[in-house]
Enzyme design. Sequence first.
Site, PDB file in Angstrom:
ATOM      1  N   GLN A 113      35.770 -44.382 -38.838  1.00 17.84           N
ATOM      2  CA  GLN A 113      35.538 -43.842 -40.045  1.00 17.84           C
ATOM      3  C   GLN A 113      35.117 -44.824 -41.027  1.00 17.84           C
ATOM      4  OE1 GLN A 113      35.083 -40.398 -39.649  1.00 17.84           O
ATOM      5  NE2 GLN A 113      34.080 -40.456 -41.789  1.00 17.84           N
ATOM      6  N   VAL A 142      29.874 -38.178 -45.783  1.00 15.97           N
ATOM      7  CA  VAL A 142      30.481 -38.774 -44.922  1.00 15.97           C
ATOM      8  C   VAL A 142      32.156 -38.824 -45.531  1.00 15.97           C
ATOM      9  CG1 VAL A 142      31.357 -41.160 -43.632  1.00 15.97           C
ATOM     10  CG2 VAL A 142      28.777 -40.408 -44.036  1.00 15.97           C
ATOM     11  N   ALA A 143      33.013 -38.510 -44.493  1.00 13.90           N
ATOM     12  CA  ALA A 143      34.474 -38.115 -44.971  1.00 13.90           C
ATOM     13  C   ALA A 143      34.968 -39.645 -45.219  1.00 13.90           C
ATOM     14  CB  ALA A 143      35.010 -37.407 -43.910  1.00 13.90           C
ATOM     15  N   SER A 148      38.727 -37.325 -42.291  1.00 15.95           N
ATOM     16  CA  SER A 148      37.679 -36.714 -41.491  1.00 15.95           C
ATOM     17  C   SER A 148      38.490 -35.952 -40.387  1.00 15.95           C
ATOM     18  CB  SER A 148      37.029 -37.834 -40.747  1.00 15.95           C
ATOM     19  OG  SER A 148      36.185 -37.211 -39.925  1.00 15.95           O
ATOM     20  N   HIS A 150      37.416 -35.605 -37.639  1.00 14.79           N
ATOM     21  CA  HIS A 150      37.074 -36.146 -36.367  1.00 14.79           C
ATOM     22  C   HIS A 150      38.254 -37.204 -35.946  1.00 14.79           C
ATOM     23  CE1 HIS A 150      33.178 -34.891 -35.029  1.00 14.79           C
ATOM     24  NE2 HIS A 150      32.937 -35.241 -36.079  1.00 14.79           N
ATOM     25  N   ASP A 157      31.252 -32.726 -32.618  1.00  9.38           N
ATOM     26  CA  ASP A 157      29.842 -32.532 -33.049  1.00  9.38           C
ATOM     27  C   ASP A 157      29.089 -32.236 -31.383  1.00  9.38           C
ATOM     28  OD1 ASP A 157      30.563 -33.182 -35.647  1.00  9.38           O
ATOM     29  OD2 ASP A 157      29.683 -35.171 -35.633  1.00  9.38           O
ATOM     30  N   GLU A 199      27.102 -27.588 -41.370  1.00  9.64           N
ATOM     31  CA  GLU A 199      26.927 -28.567 -40.293  1.00  9.64           C
ATOM     32  C   GLU A 199      26.986 -27.591 -38.952  1.00  9.64           C
ATOM     33  OE1 GLU A 199      29.837 -31.664 -40.075  1.00  9.64           O
ATOM     34  OE2 GLU A 199      28.751 -32.880 -41.439  1.00  9.64           O
ATOM     35  N   HIS A 202      29.183 -29.071 -35.882  1.00 12.83           N
ATOM     36  CA  HIS A 202      30.455 -29.499 -35.795  1.00 12.83           C
ATOM     37  C   HIS A 202      31.407 -28.306 -35.408  1.00 12.83           C
ATOM     38  CE1 HIS A 202      33.913 -32.040 -37.605  1.00 12.83           C
ATOM     39  NE2 HIS A 202      34.207 -30.788 -37.708  1.00 12.83           N
TER      40      HIS A 202
HETATM   41 ZN   LIG Z   1      31.460 -33.587 -37.168  1.00 15.90          ZN
END
Ligand SMILES: [Zn+2]
Length: 228
Positions: A113, A142-143, A148, A150, A157, A199, A202
């Site tokens: 990340q 962007v986290a 995030s 993720h 995604d 998104e 996602h």
């Molecule tokens: Zn994502």
Amino acid sequence: MNKKRNLTKYLLCGAVVLLILASAAFCGMARVGGGSSVFSFLRSPRYQDDWRLVLVNGDCALPKSFAPPLLTLTNGERVDERIYPDLQRMFDDARAAGLSPFVRAGYRSTEDQERIMENRVDALLREGWPEKAARKEARRTVARPGYSEHQLGLAVDVNAHTSEDEWRLYEWLSANAWRYGFILRYPQGAEAVTGIDYEPWHYRYVGPDAARAIRETGGTLEEYLGVA
Ligand SMILES: [Zn+2]
């Protein structure tokens, strides 16, 4: 006069401490285990210890030393192994409907990340953005590392192998993902709640019960957990 000043100081300190405790309680509420918060008695038992409902967003960082059990997909992407059977079932059914889904991005470590954030900032700097503005702009899409979804291993995604499939796939997922325990995590019109732009690719695993409930209300994970 001195007494008055001291009183103001104590009141200010008290307010700061309360704010810190309140924010710990807010994020802890939906976390696995949640750590030992003085507010633990306030947590709903529904969310406690449920790995599927851990909340990570711009306000709630990943729980410390979080390490999900990972499984590597054939294309090298990784996901929490516990979501794999439902993910595979969802992809099998999407393929049976003539679509070609694959996981473009699954689990990310904090280092991954960090790299993504730095790449985004670098790209903006190359476009001529001043450093401070570039960092602010990068954070819009962007986290920050540690923030995030993720990093949970529960978010994927999903993209299609052919571009004409992409929107058909997003339509199919938005209608069917709940059946497999996944939700569209950042819906259109919910940017103020999620803090993230729409998104369509996602998806986040929350388990079948929460996915069904969120689909029925048309809300977000934050609203489902009662923290929006
Ligand atoms: Zn994502």
